[in-house]
Design an enzyme around this catalytic site. Sequence first.
Site, PDB file in Angstrom:
ATOM      1  N   TYR A 230      58.660 -16.296 -12.589  1.00  0.00           N
ATOM      2  CA  TYR A 230      58.735 -14.995 -13.263  1.00  0.00           C
ATOM      3  C   TYR A 230      60.176 -14.598 -13.534  1.00  0.00           C
ATOM      4  O   TYR A 230      60.558 -14.314 -14.678  1.00  0.00           O
ATOM      5  CB  TYR A 230      58.050 -13.914 -12.425  1.00  0.00           C
ATOM      6  CG  TYR A 230      58.497 -12.516 -12.789  1.00  0.00           C
ATOM      7  CD1 TYR A 230      58.327 -12.026 -14.083  1.00  0.00           C
ATOM      8  CD2 TYR A 230      59.118 -11.685 -11.849  1.00  0.00           C
ATOM      9  CE1 TYR A 230      58.755 -10.758 -14.433  1.00  0.00           C
ATOM     10  CE2 TYR A 230      59.543 -10.410 -12.190  1.00  0.00           C
ATOM     11  CZ  TYR A 230      59.360  -9.949 -13.483  1.00  0.00           C
ATOM     12  OH  TYR A 230      59.794  -8.685 -13.826  1.00  0.00           O
TER      13      TYR A 230
ATOM     14  N   LYS B 237      62.280 -14.163 -17.121  1.00  0.00           N
ATOM     15  CA  LYS B 237      62.935 -12.925 -17.537  1.00  0.00           C
ATOM     16  C   LYS B 237      64.438 -13.136 -17.742  1.00  0.00           C
ATOM     17  O   LYS B 237      65.030 -12.570 -18.671  1.00  0.00           O
ATOM     18  CB  LYS B 237      62.697 -11.828 -16.503  1.00  0.00           C
ATOM     19  CG  LYS B 237      61.289 -11.255 -16.521  1.00  0.00           C
ATOM     20  CD  LYS B 237      60.936 -10.574 -17.839  1.00  0.00           C
ATOM     21  CE  LYS B 237      61.693  -9.283 -18.038  1.00  0.00           C
ATOM     22  NZ  LYS B 237      61.246  -8.566 -19.282  1.00  0.00           N
TER      23      LYS B 237
ATOM     24  N   THR C  41      64.506  -6.878 -15.306  1.00  0.00           N
ATOM     25  CA  THR C  41      64.300  -6.651 -13.882  1.00  0.00           C
ATOM     26  C   THR C  41      65.532  -7.039 -13.075  1.00  0.00           C
ATOM     27  O   THR C  41      66.333  -7.881 -13.514  1.00  0.00           O
ATOM     28  CB  THR C  41      63.092  -7.486 -13.399  1.00  0.00           C
ATOM     29  OG1 THR C  41      62.994  -7.415 -11.979  1.00  0.00           O
ATOM     30  CG2 THR C  41      63.243  -8.947 -13.796  1.00  0.00           C
ATOM     31  N   ASP C  42      65.654  -6.476 -11.873  1.00  0.00           N
ATOM     32  CA  ASP C  42      66.731  -6.894 -10.984  1.00  0.00           C
ATOM     33  C   ASP C  42      66.463  -8.263 -10.362  1.00  0.00           C
ATOM     34  O   ASP C  42      67.364  -8.877  -9.777  1.00  0.00           O
ATOM     35  CB  ASP C  42      66.983  -5.852  -9.893  1.00  0.00           C
ATOM     36  CG  ASP C  42      65.773  -5.562  -9.014  1.00  0.00           C
ATOM     37  OD1 ASP C  42      64.698  -6.143  -9.254  1.00  0.00           O
ATOM     38  OD2 ASP C  42      65.901  -4.741  -8.086  1.00  0.00           O
ATOM     39  N   GLU C  43      65.245  -8.771 -10.507  1.00  0.00           N
ATOM     40  CA  GLU C  43      64.909 -10.053  -9.883  1.00  0.00           C
ATOM     41  C   GLU C  43      65.652 -11.230 -10.513  1.00  0.00           C
ATOM     42  O   GLU C  43      65.737 -12.304  -9.916  1.00  0.00           O
ATOM     43  CB  GLU C  43      63.404 -10.282  -9.916  1.00  0.00           C
ATOM     44  CG  GLU C  43      62.640  -9.248  -9.108  1.00  0.00           C
ATOM     45  CD  GLU C  43      61.198  -9.629  -8.849  1.00  0.00           C
ATOM     46  OE1 GLU C  43      60.921 -10.830  -8.622  1.00  0.00           O
ATOM     47  OE2 GLU C  43      60.342  -8.727  -8.865  1.00  0.00           O
TER      48      GLU C  43
END
Length: 355
Positions: free
Chosen positions: A160, A164, A135-137
């Site tokens: 989260y 990741k 993810t870009d998060e």
Amino acid sequence: MGKTIIVTGGAGFIGSAVVRKIIRETDYRVVTVDKLTYAGNLDSLAECLTHPRHSFERVDICDSESIRRIFQQYRPRAVLHLAAESHVDRSIDGPAAFIQTNLIGTFTILEAARAYWMKLDNVDRAEFRLLHVSTDEVFGSLGPSGSFNEATPYNPSSPYSASKAGSDHLVRAWYRTFGLPVLVTNCSNNYGPYQFPEKLIPLMILNAIEAKPLPVYGSGENVRDWLYVDDHADALLLVLEKGRIGETYCIGGRSERRNIDVVRALCRVLDELIPERSIDSHEQLICYVQDRPGHDHRYAIDTSKIESELGWKPKETFDSGLRRTVEWYLENRAWWTRVRSGAYRGERLGIIAEG
């Protein structure tokens, strides 16, 4: 080597889109591995479950014995690793599941893949790939300008995104230390059919259908880059087939929108498709609620690398994808009714209790 792909998390939102695409558009065999937690739904794979090129294994990716057995039984050419706990609010309520699935689960997949890959002959070993979908998060929050790219330092904000980020580091370490042929993708916010209704777009659609309030975090100024899920599935298969081993590819829709603008755009489509007689516009249902802790302000993705190296671009614009999404939820009430009758009914998550 037979053309078999293992897709972990294949009964989830993005995973099921990938599985459906492989079955529809290629001659690969697919093994879907999914624990079927709250967000895993075999209804999303209805067209694939009885297909002769599809097999389903209800297995937790942390179950090392079962994962090793799946590798030996199906002899895959590739692994698409999508299985993950993925909702920020849930990670605030219960971080432990995110550490277990995203870190321990990824470690388990990597070790099973490495053991299997090491025993292949030279030809099959050269063909094998493991694509880790992230993810870009993991990059944290952007200011008012600029975009994330493959060289952006990691700076995760939530349990989260931290979990990741850790899983991304594990994958790259297994490449650098053991030579396991991996690829990594970091993608922006997805939307589209079959998305679990705790995420922004399906939650707003379903609430609007039922004339319920449309809750927007804070002032709605948080910005995300939106990508239609089938475009993401296209990108993943392209990276798997043509990406350079050890490389990372950022995938995005070049469709930055403030959350409030996303909700207003949804309201305009809904006003057209399901005019609500008791109100002038669905925008009247918008309300503002307490922001989530540590809410990143802005994400944006620079997709120059995947565009220039692999020739990928999204097919859907934000507006065309949004309309397709609304139409799908209107036409597939049975799917989301069954989902909502289970573990999730639209309750607010991600509030830190005081006291």
